[in-house]
Design an enzyme around this catalytic site. Structure first.
Site, mmCIF file in Angstrom:
data_model
loop_
_atom_site.group_PDB
_atom_site.id
_atom_site.type_symbol
_atom_site.label_atom_id
_atom_site.label_comp_id
_atom_site.label_asym_id
_atom_site.label_seq_id
_atom_site.Cartn_x
_atom_site.Cartn_y
_atom_site.Cartn_z
ATOM 1 C CG LEU A 21 -1.953 -0.748 1.609
ATOM 2 C CD1 LEU A 21 -2.497 -0.762 2.905
ATOM 3 C CD2 LEU A 21 -3.041 -0.655 0.566
ATOM 4 C CG HIS A 22 2.264 3.369 -2.672
ATOM 5 N ND1 HIS A 22 2.067 2.511 -3.744
ATOM 6 C CD2 HIS A 22 2.323 4.510 -3.821
ATOM 7 C CE1 HIS A 22 2.063 2.733 -5.107
ATOM 8 N NE2 HIS A 22 2.189 4.175 -4.972
ATOM 9 N NE ARG A 23 -2.789 5.224 -6.554
ATOM 10 C CZ ARG A 23 -1.925 4.994 -7.278
ATOM 11 N NH1 ARG A 23 -1.378 3.795 -7.287
ATOM 12 N NH2 ARG A 23 -1.452 5.962 -8.280
#
Ligand code: UD1
Length: 363
Positions: free
Chosen positions: A205-207
């Protein structure tokens, strides 16, 4: 160096795309310069990819680092303009959709330097995504648009781009993925994480829209915790995500869960090995939707849309959304058994197609 071809990389998802193009430029004896903006700068967000993929050190490093979108983009533009004025490149090649891509494309266009965009034509049609803004604007100022799918080429034609500028060459990231699959034997990551013989899933996850918002992240983590009751999970976390998990106070619960292993971002060979041995992936990454499609690993995408629809129509990808229930529904509908075919021209030879076209440009 007289009028080199400048190849730009800035952030993690760029490195596996520039690597094969750079080595093909060198192999064909074309004068080139590799420029790294420094948008990503941690060792395990940047240098490890150069090491793992055997990419030579950048000829020029800007060191712009993290900042707001405008400041980061502007800092790159200022330095890139100076660099272009000095070296007078015959062509600038940008890849993907990060701020570095847009910054260098605009700068080149204004200096009347031809721009080639690798991975052109992808569209989520969601202009609230910074990457969509970067994609649309970069394509608009590019002279050579290299696409990964026929659908992406069609998007460009629909937007009025001259079809003579569009070249369907396949997916250059798959060139690096193929290399990694053939060179990952020495990675010990599966045994280091005690995953030998275990059915496990991977989370990335990074958005900002997912990890910077308390409610969204909290709902996703609830789903992840529930899935961890059934399957072992490995979570190589982006620096932005680690910051959010710490600041929202979620890290302790994850650390205390024996069925979730959270790690620092991994190098490319380790990561590809981990994915290729996993039974499913949950992610909000663009590239990983494509890598899982190629590897035949089921993928649950934690977003409302994708700019890579071929991974859904022809691959293993399910667009799950970000709510707890929709993620759990997608997990229970996962298909672990089908065989998938690989998209057209995702064959490990895209860099050679791209450079062949670049070589024949009448500069
Ligand atoms: C960028 C790209 C995104 C891509 C992602 C892959 C844009 C608009 N976004 O998002 O398309 O999918 O990279 O990772 O270009 N940080 C570090 N060390 C690093 C890099 C970043 O600690 O080496 C942290 C910083 O706290 C920074 C944050 O991560 O504020 C975000 O970095 P940034 O480059 O702004 O965007 P990403 O979220 O990584």
């Amino acid at each position: 160096m007289a009028h080199p071809i400048i190849l730009v990389a800035g952030a993690r998802p760029n490195f596996m795309k520039v690597g094969p193009i750079h080595s093909e430029l060198v192999r064909r004896g074309l004068e080139s310069m590799l420029v790294h903006t420094g948008q990503h700068y941690d060792h395990n967000m940047s240098q490890v990819f150069f090491d793992d993929l055997g990419i030579s050190n950048p000829d020029f490093y800007m060191g712009v680092g993290s900042d707001s979108h405008s400041r980061q983009t502007a800092k790159i533009m200022v330095q890139f303009e100076e660099l272009c004025m000095k070296h007078k490149p015959r062509l600038v090649v940008v890849v993907g959709d990060v701020n570095s891509t847009l910054a260098c494309a605009i700068t080149s266009a204004k200096l009347h330097i031809p721009v080639a965009h690798v991975e052109a034509g992808l569209r989520s049609n969601d202009m609230t995504m910074p990457e969509e803004v970067n994609r649309v604007l970069t394509d608009r100022v590019s002279d050579f648009l290299f696409t990964t799918s026929r659908g992406a080429s069609e998007n460009l034609v629909r937007e009025g781009i001259d079809s003579g500028k569009i070249h369907f060459v396949g997916n250059v990231m798959i060139d690096s993925l193929t290399y990694a699959v053939n060179n990952m034997a020495n990675s010990t990551i599966v045994s280091e994480l005690s995953l030998g013989g275990i059915d496990y899933g991977i989370i990335t996850l990074h958005r900002p829209s997912n990890v910077d918002d308390y409610e969204t992240l909290s709902g996703m983590l609830d789903a992840i915790k529930q899935i961890s009751l059934e399957k072992r999970l490995v979570f190589p976390a982006h620096p932005r995500t680690i910051n959010s998990l710490n600041s929202f106070g979620f890290m302790e619960t994850i650390d205390a869960n024996d069925n979730i292993s959270i790690t620092q971002p991994l190098g490319y060979l380790d990561f590809v090995k981990l994915v290729s041995h996993s039974i499913f992936v949950m992610t909000d990454s663009g590239g990983l939707q494509e890598e899982t499609t190629f590897l035949g690993v089921p993928c649950i995408t934690l977003r409302e849309n994708t700019e890579r629809p071929i991974t859904v129509t022809q691959g293993t990808n399910i667009i799950a959304g970000t709510s707890k229930q929709s993620i759990l529904n997608s997990f229970s509908n996962l298909d672990f058994h089908s065989e998938w075919s690989k998209p057209e021209l995702w064959d490990g030879r895209s860099a050679s197609r791209i450079v062949k076209i670049i070589e024949n440009i009448d500069y």
